[in-house]
Design a protein around this motif. Structure first.
Motif, PDB file in Angstrom:
ATOM      1  N   TYR A 401     -26.080  14.462 -29.875  1.00  0.00           N
ATOM      2  CA  TYR A 401     -27.254  14.494 -29.007  1.00  0.00           C
ATOM      3  C   TYR A 401     -28.385  13.593 -29.502  1.00  0.00           C
ATOM      4  CZ  TYR A 401     -26.242  17.409 -25.070  1.00  0.00           C
ATOM      5  OH  TYR A 401     -25.764  17.850 -23.875  1.00  0.00           O
ATOM      6  N   PHE A 402     -28.269  13.073 -30.743  1.00  0.00           N
ATOM      7  CA  PHE A 402     -29.260  12.101 -31.202  1.00  0.00           C
ATOM      8  C   PHE A 402     -29.199  10.855 -30.306  1.00  0.00           C
ATOM      9  CE2 PHE A 402     -30.988   8.669 -33.705  1.00  0.00           C
ATOM     10  CZ  PHE A 402     -32.034   9.253 -34.406  1.00  0.00           C
ATOM     11  N   ILE A 403     -27.997  10.456 -29.930  1.00  0.00           N
ATOM     12  CA  ILE A 403     -27.841   9.290 -29.055  1.00  0.00           C
ATOM     13  C   ILE A 403     -28.385   9.586 -27.660  1.00  0.00           C
ATOM     14  CG2 ILE A 403     -26.179   7.677 -28.077  1.00  0.00           C
ATOM     15  CD1 ILE A 403     -26.521   7.475 -31.116  1.00  0.00           C
ATOM     16  N   VAL A 404     -28.155  10.824 -27.186  1.00  0.00           N
ATOM     17  CA  VAL A 404     -28.705  11.204 -25.873  1.00  0.00           C
ATOM     18  C   VAL A 404     -30.237  11.094 -25.896  1.00  0.00           C
ATOM     19  CG1 VAL A 404     -28.858  13.051 -24.167  1.00  0.00           C
ATOM     20  CG2 VAL A 404     -26.750  12.736 -25.457  1.00  0.00           C
ATOM     21  N   ALA A 405     -30.837  11.557 -26.994  1.00  0.00           N
ATOM     22  CA  ALA A 405     -32.300  11.481 -27.118  1.00  0.00           C
ATOM     23  C   ALA A 405     -32.767  10.027 -27.137  1.00  0.00           C
ATOM     24  CB  ALA A 405     -32.739  12.205 -28.388  1.00  0.00           C
ATOM     25  N   GLY A 450     -43.166  16.971 -20.472  1.00  0.00           N
ATOM     26  CA  GLY A 450     -41.789  17.381 -20.196  1.00  0.00           C
ATOM     27  C   GLY A 450     -40.767  16.489 -20.876  1.00  0.00           C
ATOM     28  N   ALA A 451     -41.004  15.179 -20.840  1.00  0.00           N
ATOM     29  CA  ALA A 451     -40.047  14.254 -21.451  1.00  0.00           C
ATOM     30  C   ALA A 451     -39.948  14.489 -22.952  1.00  0.00           C
ATOM     31  CB  ALA A 451     -40.465  12.811 -21.164  1.00  0.00           C
ATOM     32  N   ASN A 452     -41.078  14.675 -23.598  1.00  0.00           N
ATOM     33  CA  ASN A 452     -41.038  14.879 -25.050  1.00  0.00           C
ATOM     34  C   ASN A 452     -40.451  16.246 -25.412  1.00  0.00           C
ATOM     35  OD1 ASN A 452     -42.363  12.534 -26.567  1.00  0.00           O
ATOM     36  ND2 ASN A 452     -43.767  12.852 -24.856  1.00  0.00           N
ATOM     37  N   LEU A 453     -40.769  17.266 -24.593  1.00  0.00           N
ATOM     38  CA  LEU A 453     -40.200  18.585 -24.873  1.00  0.00           C
ATOM     39  C   LEU A 453     -38.687  18.593 -24.617  1.00  0.00           C
ATOM     40  CD1 LEU A 453     -40.660  21.510 -25.665  1.00  0.00           C
ATOM     41  CD2 LEU A 453     -41.230  22.021 -23.272  1.00  0.00           C
ATOM     42  N   ALA A 454     -38.233  17.823 -23.649  1.00  0.00           N
ATOM     43  CA  ALA A 454     -36.807  17.807 -23.319  1.00  0.00           C
ATOM     44  C   ALA A 454     -35.994  17.034 -24.353  1.00  0.00           C
ATOM     45  CB  ALA A 454     -36.599  17.205 -21.927  1.00  0.00           C
ATOM     46  N   PHE A 455     -36.505  15.878 -24.757  1.00  0.00           N
ATOM     47  CA  PHE A 455     -35.636  14.976 -25.509  1.00  0.00           C
ATOM     48  C   PHE A 455     -35.931  14.913 -27.009  1.00  0.00           C
ATOM     49  CE2 PHE A 455     -35.592  13.432 -21.108  1.00  0.00           C
ATOM     50  CZ  PHE A 455     -34.241  13.637 -20.862  1.00  0.00           C
ATOM     51  N   PHE A 456     -37.153  15.237 -27.444  1.00  0.00           N
ATOM     52  CA  PHE A 456     -37.360  15.182 -28.895  1.00  0.00           C
ATOM     53  C   PHE A 456     -36.488  16.201 -29.630  1.00  0.00           C
ATOM     54  CE2 PHE A 456     -39.337  15.590 -33.005  1.00  0.00           C
ATOM     55  CZ  PHE A 456     -39.566  14.270 -33.330  1.00  0.00           C
ATOM     56  N   ALA A 485     -35.489  24.755 -25.473  1.00  0.00           N
ATOM     57  CA  ALA A 485     -36.678  23.899 -25.367  1.00  0.00           C
ATOM     58  C   ALA A 485     -36.383  22.661 -24.526  1.00  0.00           C
ATOM     59  CB  ALA A 485     -37.140  23.487 -26.768  1.00  0.00           C
ATOM     60  N   SER A 486     -35.207  22.059 -24.726  1.00  0.00           N
ATOM     61  CA  SER A 486     -34.839  20.872 -23.938  1.00  0.00           C
ATOM     62  C   SER A 486     -34.744  21.210 -22.457  1.00  0.00           C
ATOM     63  CB  SER A 486     -33.502  20.302 -24.431  1.00  0.00           C
ATOM     64  OG  SER A 486     -33.644  19.749 -25.720  1.00  0.00           O
ATOM     65  N   ILE A 488     -36.319  23.673 -20.838  1.00  0.00           N
ATOM     66  CA  ILE A 488     -37.675  23.886 -20.304  1.00  0.00           C
ATOM     67  C   ILE A 488     -38.363  22.537 -20.075  1.00  0.00           C
ATOM     68  CG2 ILE A 488     -39.968  24.810 -20.846  1.00  0.00           C
ATOM     69  CD1 ILE A 488     -38.522  27.069 -22.383  1.00  0.00           C
ATOM     70  N   GLY A 489     -38.213  21.626 -21.034  1.00  0.00           N
ATOM     71  CA  GLY A 489     -38.806  20.298 -20.889  1.00  0.00           C
ATOM     72  C   GLY A 489     -38.256  19.547 -19.690  1.00  0.00           C
ATOM     73  N   ALA A 490     -36.933  19.663 -19.456  1.00  0.00           N
ATOM     74  CA  ALA A 490     -36.332  18.966 -18.318  1.00  0.00           C
ATOM     75  C   ALA A 490     -36.908  19.467 -17.003  1.00  0.00           C
ATOM     76  CB  ALA A 490     -34.813  19.154 -18.340  1.00  0.00           C
ATOM     77  N   TYR A 491     -37.085  20.790 -16.904  1.00  0.00           N
ATOM     78  CA  TYR A 491     -37.641  21.334 -15.654  1.00  0.00           C
ATOM     79  C   TYR A 491     -39.128  20.990 -15.519  1.00  0.00           C
ATOM     80  CZ  TYR A 491     -33.410  23.673 -14.190  1.00  0.00           C
ATOM     81  OH  TYR A 491     -32.143  23.919 -13.732  1.00  0.00           O
ATOM     82  N   LEU A 492     -39.807  20.911 -16.664  1.00  0.00           N
ATOM     83  CA  LEU A 492     -41.215  20.491 -16.618  1.00  0.00           C
ATOM     84  C   LEU A 492     -41.320  19.046 -16.122  1.00  0.00           C
ATOM     85  CD1 LEU A 492     -44.051  21.549 -17.309  1.00  0.00           C
ATOM     86  CD2 LEU A 492     -43.762  20.577 -19.610  1.00  0.00           C
ATOM     87  N   PHE A 493     -40.442  18.202 -16.631  1.00  0.00           N
ATOM     88  CA  PHE A 493     -40.434  16.806 -16.186  1.00  0.00           C
ATOM     89  C   PHE A 493     -40.144  16.735 -14.685  1.00  0.00           C
ATOM     90  CE2 PHE A 493     -38.597  12.633 -15.480  1.00  0.00           C
ATOM     91  CZ  PHE A 493     -39.453  11.797 -16.193  1.00  0.00           C
ATOM     92  N   ALA A 494     -39.183  17.553 -14.241  1.00  0.00           N
ATOM     93  CA  ALA A 494     -38.860  17.569 -12.801  1.00  0.00           C
ATOM     94  C   ALA A 494     -40.064  18.022 -11.980  1.00  0.00           C
ATOM     95  CB  ALA A 494     -37.671  18.486 -12.546  1.00  0.00           C
ATOM     96  N   GLY A 495     -40.875  18.931 -12.554  1.00  0.00           N
ATOM     97  CA  GLY A 495     -42.089  19.348 -11.861  1.00  0.00           C
ATOM     98  C   GLY A 495     -43.052  18.182 -11.662  1.00  0.00           C
ATOM     99  N   GLY A 496     -43.162  17.332 -12.671  1.00  0.00           N
ATOM    100  CA  GLY A 496     -44.008  16.145 -12.527  1.00  0.00           C
ATOM    101  C   GLY A 496     -43.499  15.210 -11.443  1.00  0.00           C
ATOM    102  N   VAL A 497     -42.183  15.021 -11.408  1.00  0.00           N
ATOM    103  CA  VAL A 497     -41.605  14.167 -10.355  1.00  0.00           C
ATOM    104  C   VAL A 497     -41.882  14.777  -8.983  1.00  0.00           C
ATOM    105  CG1 VAL A 497     -39.457  13.209  -9.431  1.00  0.00           C
ATOM    106  CG2 VAL A 497     -39.819  13.297 -11.910  1.00  0.00           C
ATOM    107  N   LEU A 498     -41.781  16.118  -8.902  1.00  0.00           N
ATOM    108  CA  LEU A 498     -42.054  16.793  -7.622  1.00  0.00           C
ATOM    109  C   LEU A 498     -43.493  16.545  -7.170  1.00  0.00           C
ATOM    110  CD1 LEU A 498     -41.055  18.692  -5.405  1.00  0.00           C
ATOM    111  CD2 LEU A 498     -41.803  20.623  -6.825  1.00  0.00           C
TER     112      LEU A 498
END
Length: 846
Positions: A401-405, A450-456, A485-486, A488-498
């Motif tokens: 998952y380091f590569i995914v990040a 959201g991006a930092n919470l999802a991917f860091f 945490a990832s 929650i961050g992904a859904y937070l990011f999706a909220g921003g896109v919404l």
């Protein structure tokens, strides 16, 4: 261009004359109406909007797939979706984001912006843009919709064989991925041709290369990258599908193939792809940062060189995706160093932006907020990129998952957030209305968090050993907290896109804003809030990189038609073609009008790919015939038209031709650029032949018959004879020898068809069985590829002969003959390389 007349048009002082000109322009550029015919429009302003909205919709769909994945991984041992469904989700998410969003979005935005940036009425081949859009839509719906039938691809967006080439291990999804995305790659290459020719040939008078807007430079660089990056993947697709459909063992180690060949071809495409989607974001920064710094961008030559350098280096980095495949140490050292070197031009570009902001009077705005935030996120992704460029670290982090990040920090910081910044910056240009600054800033901070919470946290879970592409994990690993945490961050990011989507949805109810609301200095901001389909009132004379700021009364002169081509007196859609280096006016080009032909061509070509997926070969063949008929109709009715008069006055004392042929013409450049892409795909196949020769000491196998020497040499001789006949026909025709030129073309057709037969006779008469071993398979592929191109060459020669017989080509108007001569140059080169490789090389190497 010679020195223009100092005075403006005297006629343009008369408001009645100006009004009449505007009425004629409005009538000529009027879009088609009606529930069906409105979709036959080819104006790039409108097609670009369709393209952008479709790519945005695909991005939202792919984002929803990611949210389902994150819900599955939120807690250990979850059973929300099955392993098979999860495989389809991550494969389709990655494929759609890369093939249906990132690259198409760049091309879509460029199709909208480029005519405006260049002060052109339109790009040179508007019907080609429409064809590209319909191909993209059909291919995208075909690939994306497969998940609703549980038939989506499930082998990852890289589709590594042998898992994906064995039909007993992978289902129809692999074919859908391969053939559907191959179809989309055609649309990408078509758009690249349009953009390159547009930048080189449709700049306004005076806009020399060193005065081009930086976005145009980046479009040129990225379109050239597409031209050389996508064809190797197309070559790989050909080999991949022939193994799946026919059993030819290109990647089957038991029969001499090698799965690593696919990885080479895929990553020769895949790594430049990262920069293909990143550089357009830098281009957006290069446009909006000077605007909000209210000064010229510092270091213009350096940033152009850095963009070119980044593109060049990106083609030398593909192997760093293959560090874990057991490569020689010298390869690891070279590609590791090259991977780190790319940070240098990237850093130059970022520091130029910082210096410009430092030196300017910064106006903090919503677009600039997105630009600064995305640079921060991208920098983190870039630093982890330097880490994985070091081979020993890569061995530890590979497939975790380091590569995914790392990947998502690069793509969100380098593509997604800059696009949202560009959306807030250019929305007034497209609609005449600003988006909400308040909603935009809230959306930014939600997405940033959201991006930092999802991917860091993924850096940590990856270093802790969590592999990527697993559908669940045991609780004993202790990774539940990081994964939650990832999620929650992904859904937070999706909220921003919404929030951004809501802002867009509210836009139609808002009033029109002022023209050029950001006080920008570049040409695209000449666009008027009241939408006019003609693009620009008159094509300006450019003396500065920021003409709105620097040239006196510039906007008023453009609006009053005091520059070039202010009228459409013949009732035709036209734009000015200029020379490549110094933008000297050399032609008024007649542009394509609304037509159903691009849509029908895309449907016919799409049927070939889709029907082949389901093994309906006869119907696919019928689709191929229909495609050929559409293309010939398109060319016959829409290209190389002989004008009613030789020249036209365009204003300010200049008169230029209405028809050009040869290297000065846009059509010649389009043919040349298309052939470069074709030659790159061919080189991918030739690379395959010599790859096998490099890794196998017994390649070709000692007991293999091979195609022999006679037939390949005969095919070379016949191809050269056909090429020579075409070249001589061009020269004789230009001197008035029409009858001799026709006779030479007839001979050329026969010689080309004979070369086709001779090329196939080699492997056929010696009984090479492509299913038995990779050697006969790769020989057959090279022979078939060359023979197919010979067939197209014969069609080109026959078409040109028919044009001459129909009176549509004369010694003065000979673009068709000059264009097919370019094709014949490449055909001769292809035949020489292919037949020397399969016929003569085994004799030399033995």
């Amino acid at each position: 261009m010679t020195a223009p007349a100092a005075a403006d048009h005297l006629d343009q002082n008369d408001p009645a004359i100006r009004a009449a000109q505007e009425a004629r322009l409005r009538e000529v550029w009027k879009p088609p109406s009606g529930w069906f015919f409105r979709w036959t429009d080819v104006n790039n302003n409108r097609v670009g909007v369709w393209y952008t909205l479709t790519a945005f919709a695909f991005m939202l769909f792919a984002g929803v797939l990611a949210l389902v994945m994150r819900a599955q991984l939120a807690v250990p041992e979850n059973d929300l979706v099955s392993a098979n469904t999860f495989n389809q989700l991550f494969t389709l998410h990655g494929s759609m984001m890369m093939f249906l969003f990132a690259v198409p979005m760049f091309e879509a935005v460029s199709i909208i912006l480029l005519p405006q940036l260049l002060g052109a009425r339109d790009l040179p081949f508007p019907r080609l843009s429409a064809f590209g859009y319909w191909s993209f839509l059909i291919g995208g719906v075909f690939v994306g919709g497969s998940i609703f039938f549980n038939a989506a691809p499930d082998g990852g967006w890289f589709m590594y064989p042998p898992l994906t080439t064995r039909t007993d291990l992978s289902g129809l999804g692999a074919d859908i991925w391969m053939l559907g995305l191959s179809f989309i790659e055609v649309s990408s290459v078509a758009a690249a041709v349009e953009l390159i020719v547009g930048v080189l040939k449709c700049r306004p008078p005076g806009m020399r290369l060193n005065l081009m807007p930086l976005y145009a430079w980046y479009i040129l660089v990225v379109a050239v990258m597409i031209l050389f990056a996508f064809p190797p993947l197309i070559a790989g697709d050909v080999l991949f599908e022939m193994e799946r459909l026919l059993g030819w063992p290109f990647f089957d180690a038991a029969r001499g193939g090698d799965p690593l060949l696919w990885q080479h071809l895929f990553w020769i495409f895949g790594h430049p792809e990262v920069y293909i989607v990143f550089l357009p974001s830098i281009a957006l920064f290069a446009m909006l940062i000077p605007t909000f710094a209210q000064r010229h961008l510092l270091g213009y030559p350096w940033i152009v060189l850095a963009a070119v350098g980044t593109a060049f280096l990106s083609f030398g980095l593909w192997v760093h995706h293959m560090f874990a495949t057991g490569l020689p140490k010298i390869s690891l050292a070279f590609f590791s160093a090259a991977s780190e070197a790319v940070a240098i031009p990237t850093g130059i570009q970022i520091f130029v932006f910082i210096a410009t902001l430092w030196a300017g009077r910064v106006v903090w705005s919503t677009p600039l907020l997105y630009a600064v935030g995305s640079l921060a996120i991208f920098t983190i992704g870039g630093l982890t990129g330097v880490m994985v460029a070091v081979a020993p670290f890569d061995w530890q982090a590979h497939d975790t998952y380091f590569i995914v990040a790392h990947l998502h920090y690069v793509l969100i910081g380098g593509t997604l957030l800059p696009l949202f910044g560009g959306l807030y910056y250019y929305w007034p240009l497209v609609t005449g209305k600003k988006l909400s600054d308040r909603i935009g800033r809230i959306a930014f901070w939600v997405m940033f968090a959201g991006a930092n919470l999802a991917f860091f946290p993924m850096h940590l879970s990856g270093l802790a050993g969590m592999p990527r592409r697993v559908f669940t994990y045991p609780a004993e690993l202790g990774l539940g907290g990081l994964n939650m945490a990832s999620t929650i961050g992904a859904y937070l990011f999706a909220g921003g896109v919404l929030l951004v989507v809501i802002d867009l949805a509210l836009s139609p109810a808002r009033p029109k804003g002022p023209r050029n609301p950001w006080n920008a200095g570049t040409l695209e901001w000449l666009a008027h809030p009241e939408d006019e389909s003609w693009g620009i009132r008159s094509v300006p004379l450019i003396e500065s990189r920021y003409p709105i700021w620097d040239q006196k009364d510039f906007v008023a002169k453009v609006d009053e038609g005091r520059f070039f081509l202010p009228d459409a007196e013949e009732g035709r859609r036209e734009t000015i073609v200029t020379s490549v280096l110094d933008a000297r006016p050399i032609q008024v080009a007649r542009l394509g009008t609304p037509s159903v032909i691009p849509m029908l061509t895309a449907i016919a070509l799409g049927s070939v790919f889709i029907l082949t997926t389901y093994h309906l070969y006869w119907l696919a063949l019928a689709g191929g015939v229909a495609t050929l008929a559409c293309v010939l109709t398109w060319l016959w009715t829409g290209t190389a038209e002989i004008p009613e008069k030789p020249c036209k006055a365009i204003g300010r004392g200049l008169t230029v031709p209405l028809y050009l042929s040869g290297p000065s013409a846009s059509g010649w450049w389009a043919m040349f650029i298309t052939m470069l892409a074709d030659a790159t795909a061919f080189s991918g196949l030739v690379f395959g032949y010599y790859f096998y020769w490099t890794i196998h000491p017994d390649f070709p196998p000692p007991d293999a018959a091979g195609p022999g020497v006679f037939w390949p040499v005969a095919a070379i001789g016949l191809t050269v004879a056909s090429w020579g006949a075409t070249v001589v026909a061009r020269e004789v025709h230009a001197r008035g020898g029409v009858a001799v030129a026709r006779a030479l073309l007839r001979f050329g057709v026969m010689a080309t068809l004979a070369s086709l037969a001779a090329g196939l006779a080699g492997p056929w008469t010696t009984g090479l069985d492509p299913n038995s071993h990779v050697y006969p398979a790769i020989v057959w592929v090279l022979a078939i590829w060359t023979a197919a191109h010979a067939g197209i060459g014969a069609i080109c020669q026959s078409y040109t002969l028919a044009r001459s017989l129909a009176g549509r080509m004369t010694p003065e108007y000979d673009a068709d003959l000059r264009n097919i001569t370019v094709y014949m140059h490449f055909l001769a080169l292809t035949a020489l390389v292919a037949y020397c490789t399969i016929g003569l090389f085994p004799e030399v190497a033995s």
